[in-house]
Design an enzyme around this catalytic site. Sequence first.
Site, mmCIF file in Angstrom:
data_model
loop_
_atom_site.group_PDB
_atom_site.id
_atom_site.type_symbol
_atom_site.label_atom_id
_atom_site.label_comp_id
_atom_site.label_asym_id
_atom_site.label_seq_id
_atom_site.Cartn_x
_atom_site.Cartn_y
_atom_site.Cartn_z
ATOM 1 N N ASP A 1 15.284 -6.887 28.991
ATOM 2 C CA ASP A 1 14.972 -5.428 28.735
ATOM 3 C C ASP A 1 15.759 -4.567 30.091
ATOM 4 O O ASP A 1 14.060 -4.406 30.377
ATOM 5 C CB ASP A 1 13.072 -5.978 28.219
ATOM 6 C CG ASP A 1 13.282 -6.955 27.908
ATOM 7 O OD1 ASP A 1 13.802 -6.808 26.507
ATOM 8 O OD2 ASP A 1 12.177 -6.880 27.692
ATOM 9 N N ASN B 1 9.515 -4.555 11.096
ATOM 10 C CA ASN B 1 8.982 -5.339 11.805
ATOM 11 C C ASN B 1 8.621 -3.596 12.996
ATOM 12 O O ASN B 1 7.427 -3.621 13.155
ATOM 13 C CB ASN B 1 8.989 -5.859 12.695
ATOM 14 C CG ASN B 1 9.588 -7.249 12.308
ATOM 15 O OD1 ASN B 1 10.478 -7.148 11.514
ATOM 16 N ND2 ASN B 1 8.808 -8.070 12.196
ATOM 17 N N GLU C 1 13.992 -1.170 18.356
ATOM 18 C CA GLU C 1 13.720 -1.173 18.972
ATOM 19 C C GLU C 1 14.079 -0.968 20.641
ATOM 20 O O GLU C 1 16.004 -0.955 20.461
ATOM 21 C CB GLU C 1 13.076 -2.179 19.683
ATOM 22 C CG GLU C 1 13.772 -3.357 20.124
ATOM 23 C CD GLU C 1 13.573 -5.262 19.942
ATOM 24 O OE1 GLU C 1 11.839 -4.816 19.545
ATOM 25 O OE2 GLU C 1 14.300 -5.910 20.289
ATOM 26 N N ARG D 1 17.811 -14.810 30.025
ATOM 27 C CA ARG D 1 18.654 -14.012 29.112
ATOM 28 C C ARG D 1 18.882 -12.675 30.876
ATOM 29 O O ARG D 1 18.030 -12.214 30.949
ATOM 30 C CB ARG D 1 17.255 -12.335 28.312
ATOM 31 C CG ARG D 1 17.402 -12.859 27.299
ATOM 32 C CD ARG D 1 16.933 -12.428 26.166
ATOM 33 N NE ARG D 1 14.982 -11.955 26.361
ATOM 34 C CZ ARG D 1 14.287 -11.558 25.810
ATOM 35 N NH1 ARG D 1 14.253 -11.080 25.243
ATOM 36 N NH2 ARG D 1 13.159 -11.192 25.764
ATOM 37 N N HIS E 1 19.364 -4.188 24.656
ATOM 38 C CA HIS E 1 17.664 -3.506 25.528
ATOM 39 C C HIS E 1 18.497 -3.207 26.397
ATOM 40 O O HIS E 1 17.981 -4.006 27.804
ATOM 41 C CB HIS E 1 16.195 -4.727 25.170
ATOM 42 C CG HIS E 1 15.623 -3.808 25.846
ATOM 43 N ND1 HIS E 1 14.371 -4.256 25.147
ATOM 44 C CD2 HIS E 1 15.223 -2.862 26.902
ATOM 45 C CE1 HIS E 1 13.844 -3.401 25.132
ATOM 46 N NE2 HIS E 1 14.358 -2.610 25.960
#
Length: 322
Positions: A17, A160, A197, A294, A261
């Site tokens: 992120d 979600n 998101e 990640r 992200h």
Amino acid sequence: MNINREYINPLVEQRADPWVYKHSDGYYYFTASVPEYDRIEVRRAVTLEGLKEAETVVAWRKYESGPLSANIWAPEIHYIDGKWYIYFAAARTTETKEGLFDHRMFVLENASPNPLEGVWEEKGQILTQWESFALDATTFEHRGVLYYVWAQKDPNIEGNSNLYISEMSNPWTLIGKQVMISTPEYDWEIIGFKVNEGAAILKRNGRIFMSFSASATDHNYCMGLLTANEDADLLDSRSWVKSPQPVFQTNEETGQYGPGHNSFTVSEDGLDVMIYHARNYKEITGDPLYDPNRHTRAQVIEWNEDGTPNFGIPVKDGVRAL
């Protein structure tokens, strides 16, 4: 300084992120989710690749209990009206893992010219119309108005998280209407979870582009794009048009899985750059959220003749990417 529009990925390992902000002082400021989900770090460098070895400062740590005690996710650092702000999401510690999806959104403020120094003050929770799962807030200014964009679970909508936008009266307070501008609807947005998101804003060519991420955080994670005209009413959901296909996704040939992200910045010589995370393997043992690999990556954005961004494909590790 050797100016280069190419980057060797990963830029920073085990940082998901990722958020990069290039300030007027010439530094790139970086923050991201750490694998332990227990703190917020900030670092800076005069080049993007310099972030790899830059000194890291802990800006804030989670509490032992309460609403700020678990799963500190997706911090973003912004500079607004002469002060620094970090937006992040946090959950509460529970005896079970039910708290994993109990996130709310919070903000920190630092008045120091250098956010690696000074004191980060808690400004509290960003309150929305529901007390429900909420995360991945970002802010942007357009024509003198400060906007807030975030992901949240509407108790009345299956899924979600959806994307919402609102105006802000200051960097920690929403005012006026809160408008849903995207909900998971296409096949690529609902794999594993129905998720929209991680929004990020890029303003170019008379338009406002909003990237976002969708689906589960494994190899199905990918990016979509919302587009609005710069003259449009940004608080009108009809102003935002969604790409029918993902604009950035897993590429088996380059060995990059679940890219998404992202944030946007500019290269050392002023080109648009996308900062994102991805893994370099497909198979994950256990919950993908607890797989630490990640890694943060950087890639220069190309532009199509019609003025829209072309993110291309996520490039291989260890190769300079134009």
